[in-house]
Design an enzyme around this catalytic site. Structure first.
Site, PDB file in Angstrom:
ATOM      1  N   LYS A 149       0.821  -1.209   0.000  1.00  0.00           N
ATOM      2  CA  LYS A 149       0.000   0.000   0.000  1.00  0.00           C
ATOM      3  C   LYS A 149       0.859   1.264   0.000  1.00  0.00           C
ATOM      4  CE  LYS A 149      -4.000  -2.075   0.198  1.00  0.00           C
ATOM      5  NZ  LYS A 149      -4.966  -1.953  -0.893  1.00  0.00           N
TER       6      LYS A 149
ATOM      7  N   GLU B 167      -1.642   0.800  -8.914  1.00  0.00           N
ATOM      8  CA  GLU B 167      -3.087   0.569  -8.796  1.00  0.00           C
ATOM      9  C   GLU B 167      -3.807   1.763  -8.182  1.00  0.00           C
ATOM     10  OE1 GLU B 167      -4.186  -3.324  -7.430  1.00  0.00           O
ATOM     11  OE2 GLU B 167      -5.865  -2.562  -6.255  1.00  0.00           O
TER      12      GLU B 167
ATOM     13  N   GLU C 139     -11.622  -1.424  -9.423  1.00  0.00           N
ATOM     14  CA  GLU C 139     -12.173  -2.464  -8.548  1.00  0.00           C
ATOM     15  C   GLU C 139     -13.595  -2.148  -8.092  1.00  0.00           C
ATOM     16  OE1 GLU C 139      -8.929  -1.944  -5.726  1.00  0.00           O
ATOM     17  OE2 GLU C 139     -10.355  -1.417  -4.164  1.00  0.00           O
TER      18      GLU C 139
ATOM     19  N   HIS D  64      -9.607  -8.054  -8.174  1.00  0.00           N
ATOM     20  CA  HIS D  64      -9.549  -7.536  -6.807  1.00  0.00           C
ATOM     21  C   HIS D  64     -10.447  -8.426  -5.964  1.00  0.00           C
ATOM     22  CE1 HIS D  64     -11.381  -4.989  -3.581  1.00  0.00           C
ATOM     23  NE2 HIS D  64     -10.132  -4.640  -3.408  1.00  0.00           N
TER      24      HIS D  64
HETATM   25 MG    MG Z   1      -6.953  -1.759  -4.670  1.00  0.00          MG
END
Ligand code: MG
Length: 372
Positions: free
Chosen positions: A158, A214, A240, A290
């Site tokens: 992340k 992403e 997603e 996802h």
């Molecule tokens: Mg994501």
């Protein structure tokens, strides 16, 4: 094929250590499972990710009374009707009724869908990199090392939840540790505007093992995706949360993405998911699902990857990976499916080909007295 019973299993699990992404920390994981039974004894499982108290009330008061007495073979019409009320529940019902149809046909779900191109699907280790501790980067690095030792060669971490300099220090730490042993995706969970996202170009040029970038931008800023894509030398992924095929096609028309991250929970039904990803594939998109919000929807995404034609002629590159949550998550153990060396082998049995662990379901059941 008349539906005679729907049993519900709201599950909740408080985490020992909070973890999170740019949207904040998770302190618990929850999952809403249900099982539909037909008069002839066929049973199918569905799964919904949402707030448990509202789901339980919605199922008891509205969805179960609607389903009982209907024909399980009328899947598309039933799912279409439920979708008007709650698209995620519709997705869960479509899973259960697909499993029932496969059982009645005495076929694996993937045979019902036309048969497999492959029985193994690659997965990537998906991390929630942030924790409230001051040493969050070290914790993240330890988690990545653990995944590498378990054989994962595709990783996603992340970004977007800390200032750029801190996020870049984290990525440099991981990249120096990985040293070419794995490929890395970064996921910003829609944290940036276009000008901030463009600053990442400098960081991306420092390393050569990127999988994709992403969701750097909000889905509301779809027009900025193709602008950012022009600056990137690595694939741009996202989508997603797209919930309708027409949204997907407008992203495609804009040239917004290299890789779409479809979610089986978000397209309002596994049938819509399947025909949308098949059409997206025929239009030339890469598809890396996802699947953070459930173990059954992830299993459906894995099954769907087995029936997709190859995206590339390159050896060993014909199938894109599915997201595999490697954080503390007891729901993963509900299905007897484990990645080995970064790949999942799908069994060939009738229906799902696997059984859910009923003992574990009982032990995780939410008693309704407290919600974290
Ligand atoms: Mg994501």
């Amino acid at each position: 094929m008349k539906i005679v019973q729907v049993d519900t299993y709201p599950l909740v699990y408080p985490l020992r250590q909070p973890y999170g992404d740019a949207n904040g920390y998770k302190r618990y994981r929850s999952l809403y499972l249900f099982r539909i039974t037909t008069q002839s004894g066929y049973q199918g499982w569905g799964e919904v990710a949402d707030w448990l108290p509202a789901l339980e009330a919605g199922f008891q008061q509205r969805l179960i009374p609607y389903l009982v007495g209907k024909q399980a073979s009328q899947r598309l019409m039933l799912v279409h009707a439920i979708r008007q009320w709650h698209p995620r529940s519709a997705a869960g019902v479509s899973m259960a009724l697909t499993e029932i149809a496969a059982q009645a046909a005495v076929l694996p779900v993937t045979s019902l869908w036309g048969g497999r191109w492959r029985s193994q699907v690659p997965v990537y280790a998906s991390f929630q990199s942030y924790s409230p501790n001051r040493d969050w980067m070290k914790r993240s690095a330890r988690a990545v090392e653990r995944a590498l030792s378990e054989g994962y060669r595709l990783l996603k971490v992340k970004v977007g939840g800390r200032p750029l300099a801190e996020d870049w220090a984290h990525i440099d730490l991981l990249q120096n540790q990985i040293q070419g042993r794995a490929s890395l995706a970064i996921d910003a969970n829609a944290s940036y505007d276009l000008s901030t996202a463009k600053k990442w170009v400098r960081m991306l040029e420092r390393w050569g093992n990127w999988l994709w970038f992403e969701e750097p931008l909000s889905a509301q800023r779809m027009v900025d995706y193709p602008r950012l894509r022009q600056y990137l030398s690595i694939p741009l992924s996202g989508g997603e949360n797209l919930q309708q095929p027409d949204q997907v096609w407008s992203w495609f028309r804009e040239g917004a993405l290299d890789i779409w991250n479809p979610d089986p929970n978000h397209l309002g039904g596994i049938d819509t998911y399947l025909y949308t990803v098949q059409t997206a594939r025929s239009l030339g998109w890469r598809l890396s699902p996802h699947t953070y919000d459930g173990m059954l929807s992830r299993y459906y995404a894995l099954m769907a990857q087995t029936v997709l034609p190859p995206w590339s002629k390159m050896a060993g590159e014909d199938c894109e990976p599915v997201e595999w949550d490697v954080m503390e998550n007891p729901f993963t153990a509900l299905l007897p499916i484990r990645p080995q060396q970064g790949k999942v082998t799908l069994p060939e049995g009738v229906g799902l080909g696997v059984e859910l662990d009923m003992e574990l379901i009982q032990s995780l059941q939410w008693d309704g007295s407290r919600y974290w």
